[in-house]
Design an enzyme around this catalytic site. Structure first.
Site, PDB file in Angstrom:
ATOM      1  N   ASP A 186       0.874  -1.217   0.019  1.00 12.01           N
ATOM      2  CA  ASP A 186       0.054  -0.038  -0.088  1.00 12.01           C
ATOM      3  C   ASP A 186       0.849   1.071  -0.053  1.00 12.01           C
ATOM      4  O   ASP A 186       1.944   1.377   0.654  1.00 12.01           O
ATOM      5  CB  ASP A 186      -1.064  -0.240   1.318  1.00 12.01           C
ATOM      6  CG  ASP A 186      -2.298   0.948   1.051  1.00 12.01           C
ATOM      7  OD1 ASP A 186      -3.244   0.605   1.013  1.00 12.01           O
ATOM      8  OD2 ASP A 186      -1.786   2.258   1.098  1.00 12.01           O
ATOM      9  N   ASN A 246     -12.855  -2.831   2.703  1.00 12.99           N
ATOM     10  CA  ASN A 246     -13.786  -1.767   2.498  1.00 12.99           C
ATOM     11  C   ASN A 246     -14.655  -1.978   1.526  1.00 12.99           C
ATOM     12  O   ASN A 246     -14.197  -2.182   0.276  1.00 12.99           O
ATOM     13  CB  ASN A 246     -12.955  -0.361   2.346  1.00 12.99           C
ATOM     14  CG  ASN A 246     -12.187  -0.142   3.627  1.00 12.99           C
ATOM     15  OD1 ASN A 246     -12.620  -0.627   5.027  1.00 12.99           O
ATOM     16  ND2 ASN A 246     -11.101   0.585   3.562  1.00 12.99           N
ATOM     17  N   GLN A 268     -14.458   2.671   1.032  1.00 12.12           N
ATOM     18  CA  GLN A 268     -13.947   2.223  -0.096  1.00 12.12           C
ATOM     19  C   GLN A 268     -13.526   3.252  -1.197  1.00 12.12           C
ATOM     20  O   GLN A 268     -14.579   4.037  -1.911  1.00 12.12           O
ATOM     21  CB  GLN A 268     -14.633   1.085  -0.869  1.00 12.12           C
ATOM     22  CG  GLN A 268     -13.923   0.486  -2.076  1.00 12.12           C
ATOM     23  CD  GLN A 268     -14.489  -0.637  -2.621  1.00 12.12           C
ATOM     24  OE1 GLN A 268     -16.041  -0.930  -2.459  1.00 12.12           O
ATOM     25  NE2 GLN A 268     -13.830  -1.124  -3.851  1.00 12.12           N
ATOM     26  N   HIS A 287     -10.223  -5.020  -3.291  1.00  9.77           N
ATOM     27  CA  HIS A 287      -8.953  -5.240  -2.683  1.00  9.77           C
ATOM     28  C   HIS A 287      -9.198  -5.726  -1.005  1.00  9.77           C
ATOM     29  O   HIS A 287      -9.999  -5.232  -0.396  1.00  9.77           O
ATOM     30  CB  HIS A 287      -8.132  -4.058  -2.684  1.00  9.77           C
ATOM     31  CG  HIS A 287      -8.527  -2.787  -2.345  1.00  9.77           C
ATOM     32  ND1 HIS A 287      -9.639  -2.151  -3.209  1.00  9.77           N
ATOM     33  CD2 HIS A 287      -8.670  -1.968  -1.124  1.00  9.77           C
ATOM     34  CE1 HIS A 287      -9.945  -0.808  -2.377  1.00  9.77           C
ATOM     35  NE2 HIS A 287      -9.308  -0.922  -1.274  1.00  9.77           N
ATOM     36  N   HIS A 309      -6.949  -5.288   2.241  1.00 10.48           N
ATOM     37  CA  HIS A 309      -5.862  -5.208   2.877  1.00 10.48           C
ATOM     38  C   HIS A 309      -5.406  -6.216   3.788  1.00 10.48           C
ATOM     39  O   HIS A 309      -6.153  -6.907   4.311  1.00 10.48           O
ATOM     40  CB  HIS A 309      -6.223  -3.873   3.720  1.00 10.48           C
ATOM     41  CG  HIS A 309      -6.661  -2.327   3.307  1.00 10.48           C
ATOM     42  ND1 HIS A 309      -5.907  -1.597   3.071  1.00 10.48           N
ATOM     43  CD2 HIS A 309      -7.712  -2.170   2.627  1.00 10.48           C
ATOM     44  CE1 HIS A 309      -6.581  -0.567   2.261  1.00 10.48           C
ATOM     45  NE2 HIS A 309      -7.695  -1.058   2.094  1.00 10.48           N
TER      46      HIS A 309
HETATM   47  P1  DGP Z   1      -9.824   1.585   0.216  1.00 10.63           P
HETATM   48  O1  DGP Z   1      -9.965   2.821   1.067  1.00 10.63           O
HETATM   49  O2  DGP Z   1     -10.106   0.607   1.068  1.00 10.63           O
HETATM   50  O3  DGP Z   1     -10.117   1.850  -0.998  1.00 10.63           O
HETATM   51  O4  DGP Z   1      -8.140   1.721   0.368  1.00 10.63           O
HETATM   52  C1  DGP Z   1      -7.395   2.043  -0.970  1.00 10.63           C
HETATM   53  C2  DGP Z   1      -5.853   1.953  -0.642  1.00 10.63           C
HETATM   54  O5  DGP Z   1      -5.174   1.943  -1.777  1.00 10.63           O
HETATM   55  C3  DGP Z   1      -5.464   3.050   0.577  1.00 10.63           C
HETATM   56  O6  DGP Z   1      -4.895   2.411   1.605  1.00 10.63           O
HETATM   57  C4  DGP Z   1      -4.298   3.633  -0.548  1.00 10.63           C
HETATM   58  C5  DGP Z   1      -3.928   2.614  -1.703  1.00 10.63           C
HETATM   59  N1  DGP Z   1      -3.603   3.134  -2.909  1.00 10.63           N
HETATM   60  C6  DGP Z   1      -4.382   4.113  -3.550  1.00 10.63           C
HETATM   61  N2  DGP Z   1      -3.589   4.362  -4.662  1.00 10.63           N
HETATM   62  C7  DGP Z   1      -2.459   3.552  -4.881  1.00 10.63           C
HETATM   63  C8  DGP Z   1      -1.497   3.566  -5.619  1.00 10.63           C
HETATM   64  O7  DGP Z   1      -1.259   4.128  -6.756  1.00 10.63           O
HETATM   65  N3  DGP Z   1      -0.700   2.814  -5.420  1.00 10.63           N
HETATM   66  C9  DGP Z   1      -0.411   1.934  -4.011  1.00 10.63           C
HETATM   67  N4  DGP Z   1       0.465   1.070  -4.134  1.00 10.63           N
HETATM   68  N5  DGP Z   1      -1.421   1.981  -3.228  1.00 10.63           N
HETATM   69  C10 DGP Z   1      -2.456   2.761  -3.693  1.00 10.63           C
END
Ligand code: DGP
Length: 115
Positions: free
Chosen positions: A33, A89, A96, A102, A104
């Site tokens: 993340d 989420n 979300q 996805h 976590h």
């Molecule tokens: P959610 O709130 O469950 O949709 O979390 C989305 C997660 O995705 C958040 O913890 C940050 C991560 N994230 C968003 N954009 C990127 C990205 O471009 N690269 C990576 N590695 N993670 C990302």
């Protein structure tokens, strides 16, 4: 396999946006993340575009089971041997942010940044 050209996680799977990959097989992709809550925080996603848990169909059940089976294996590979949290989420009230299913996986020694 369906993809959404505007989806940030589909772009990560396709290598169009760089990521720190932790796993890849024919149907799943895992990467760290970008904004970790915990010392180890990675995401497991289906390679195909499934927007949310609401969009999961019967045909996806084995893939979801594989995600859960993979989480502890990858956690251990990354040095997380004392427990971890999993979180999916879903939707607006579920906060979300990225509309590609996805999971976590968060672990490592506390204190964590969040959670
Ligand atoms: P959610 O709130 O469950 O949709 O979390 C989305 C997660 O995705 C958040 O913890 C940050 C991560 N994230 C968003 N954009 C990127 C990205 O471009 N690269 C990576 N590695 N993670 C990302």
């Amino acid at each position: 396999m369906s993809h959404d050209p505007n989806c940030i996680f589909c772009k990560i799977v396709a290598g169009k946006i760089p990521s720190r990959k932790v796993h890849e097989d024919s149907e799943l992709f895992g990467f760290h993340d970008v904004a970790p809550w915990a010392p180890v925080h990675f995401l497991l996603i289906p390679k195909q575009h499934i927007a949310t848990l609401y969009d999961v169909e019967d045909a996806h059940q084995a893939m979801l089971g594989r995600m859960l089976r993979l989480a502890p294996r990858l956690a251990l590979e990354l040095g997380v041997a004392n427990g971890f949290r999993t979180l999916i989420n879903t939707g607006e009230d579920g906060r979300q942010e990225v509309q590609h299913l996805h999971m976590h996986v968060m672990g490592g020694p506390r204190p964590w940044a969040r959670g």
